[in-house]
Every structure is written in structure tokens, then in C-alpha cells.
Design an enzyme around this catalytic site. Structure first.
Site, PDB file in Angstrom:
ATOM      1  N   HIS A   1      -1.467   5.462  -8.971  1.00 33.36           N
ATOM      2  CA  HIS A   1      -1.936   6.713  -9.567  1.00 33.36           C
ATOM      3  C   HIS A   1      -3.060   7.364  -8.763  1.00 33.36           C
ATOM      4  O   HIS A   1      -3.498   8.474  -9.081  1.00 33.36           O
ATOM      5  CB  HIS A   1      -2.362   6.493 -11.024  1.00 33.36           C
TER       6      HIS A   1
ATOM      7  N   ASP B   1       2.081   0.317 -11.392  1.00 34.13           N
ATOM      8  CA  ASP B   1       0.975   1.084 -10.810  1.00 34.13           C
ATOM      9  C   ASP B   1       0.417   0.343  -9.591  1.00 34.13           C
ATOM     10  O   ASP B   1      -0.666  -0.236  -9.631  1.00 34.13           O
ATOM     11  CB  ASP B   1      -0.096   1.296 -11.871  1.00 34.13           C
TER      12      ASP B   1
ATOM     13  N   SER C   1     -10.346   3.118  -9.797  1.00 32.45           N
ATOM     14  CA  SER C   1      -8.978   2.636  -9.836  1.00 32.45           C
ATOM     15  C   SER C   1      -8.600   2.001  -8.520  1.00 32.45           C
ATOM     16  O   SER C   1      -9.114   2.363  -7.472  1.00 32.45           O
ATOM     17  CB  SER C   1      -8.014   3.801 -10.093  1.00 32.45           C
TER      18      SER C   1
END
Length: 256
Positions: free
Chosen positions: A59, A102, A201
Site C-alpha cells: 500500500h 500487503d 507502513s
């Protein structure tokens, strides 16, 4: 930033900055990477898994990762290695964090030779299951308090692994009808302020010196996207051990 709308008034926050953590010593976690945009802005964390590849979250891709910074935990210092990203490999099943998968591999334009400031981190050799309450670590750059500013020094915090059932129940209580995506690990952010917030992230969940997870998402309320005070649901990580065949294929130079 780094958010998708999820079920009524709840947002999933993609990423994390380290909450209630400490600064990482210069001689530790030498595999950590700052994934940066074309202007040199930090957009995600990552970690060096081979001489040619950094692993991060899928992402992070919409934010145009362009460079990887290695070899220095202090992003404003000049003595760091900046390498252009040559290719990006996103798992073919990835759509969004709600659906899982992800994970992304970034091929570096120049191979990195491990040295006194840059090291690789081990990955699992086979599919594995972590024990509930196992102590692990997550590290990253950025917010350390709600509505704060990012930091330039890498920070780390200890987090405990949370069982899949406890994690699912906690999320379902907060988001009616919510189901966790497949192949994830839950750790931190539940009954403790320690864990991930916004902006880091792609960093690793490290257990016993091995990267077992990738920071994927946490939760905050729609009206306060910068809120990092959320000890109500666990943070969610991509389970690396479930993607070993795909990872090996990419590292060996095969297309996904």
C-alpha cells in the site's frame, strides 16, 4: 494520509510511527530502510532482505517510492546511502489492505554489500505460527505522539503477539461485521499504548532477530485521523512466512 474509508465512520490507518518507543542505537537494526519519494521525503519503512531487494508494504506504492535510504538511522545526516529503486514487485493478489497480500519488494538499482553500517535481516525458512504474548519489536521514523511531527531518528518499541481469535474479536467489536484479511499477524495496539500509528507502513515486525511481519494497518476514528491513542484494537501485519514461495521467486529474478 495513508487511509482508506472502511465501513461507516471508521478509517483504517495504513502505517505506523512508533508510539512509546526509544531511539535505536546506531549499531542495531542495521537492516532498516527509509523508503522515500522523488523529493527525498520519507513515505514508508522497509528492510533489506538481500543485496538487491528491500521489502515493504504494497500500500506504499501509490505514494511513488523512488529511493531507498540505508546505512544511517538519522535521516537528516549526510553520511547515508541513497539508492534509486529500479523495479517494484507488488503481490499479484493485492487490492487493498482489507483484502490482505500487503507486501511489496523493491529492486535496487545497485546491489548493496553488507558492511559495518548495513546488514540483511533473516526471513522465515518455512511457514510458522507465533506464540501468543511472544515479545517482538517494531521500528520506524515519524510520529511519536498524537498530532505530533515526524522524527528523524529511528525508534523502536516492544510489542506482544496477539492471538488471531482475540484480534478478530477485538476488531469485530469496533467495526461491525469486520473480518481480518488472510495471512496476517496481530501485535501491539491493544490494551497498551505501545505500537504503530501513522506513516511507518512497511517496517518489519521482528521476533528473535527475524523479520516475520510487515506493518500493514491500525485503526483510528474518522474525525481524528492523526489520533495515535488507540489501545482498543491490535495492529495488523502481513505474515511474511505465508509468502515465501512468491518472495523466493522474485529474489531469484523470476517475474510474479
Amino acid at each position: 494520509m495513508f487511509a482508506i474509508n472502511l465501513l461507516l465512520s471508521v478509517y483504517i490507518i495504513l502505517g505506523s510511527e512508533i508510539i512509546d518507543g526509544t531511539i535505536v542505537p546506531d549499531n542495531e537494526m542495521l537492516y532498516m530502510a527509509s523508503v522515500q519519494g522523488y523529493r527525498g521525503n520519507h513515505i514508508c519503512g522497509g528492510f533489506l532482505v538481500s543485496e538487491n531487494f528491500v521489502m515493504t508494504a504494497a500500500h506504499c506504492d501509490p505514494y511513488t517510492p523512488t529511493y531507498v535510504v540505508l546505512g544511517n538511522h538519522h535521516l537528516r545526516r549526510a553520511d547515508k546511502l541513497v539508492i534509486r529503486i529500479a523495479e517494484k514487485y507488488i503481490h499479484p493478489y493485492y487490492q487493498n489492505v482489507n483484502r490482505g497480500y500487503d507486501i511489496m519488494l523493491l529492486k535496487l538499482s545497485t546491489p548493496v554489500r553488507p558492511n559495518k553500517t548495513i546488514q540483511l535481516i533473516r526471513l522465515p525458512l518455512h511457514e510458522m505460527t507465533l506464540n501468543e504474548n511472544e515479545k517482538c519489536q517494531v521500528a520506524g521514523w515519524g510520529l511519536t505522539v498524537t498530532a505530533g511531527n515526524g522524527v528523524d531518528d529511528l525508534r523502536v518499541v516492544d510489542v506482544s503477539v496477539i492471538s488471531p481469535q482475540v484480534c478478530q474479536n477485538a476488531w469485530a467489536q469496533k467495526v461491525r461485521g469486520y473480518n481480518l484479511p488472510p495471512n496476517v499477524i496481530c501485535a501491539g495496539g491493544y490494551n497498551t499504548p505501545k505500537g504503530a500509528c501513522q506513516g511507518d507502513s512497511g517496517g518489519p515486525l521482528v521476533c528473535k532477530g527475524m523479520a516475520v511481519g510487515i506493518v500493514s494497518y491500525g485503526r483510528t476514528i474518522r474525525e481524528n485521523l492523526g489520533n495515535c491513542n488507540y489501545p482498543d484494537v491490535p495492529n495488523v501485519y502481513t505474515d511474511i512466512s505465508k509468502y515465501l514461495n512468491w518472495i523466493r521467486m522474485i529474489l531469484q529474478g523470476k517475474k510474479s
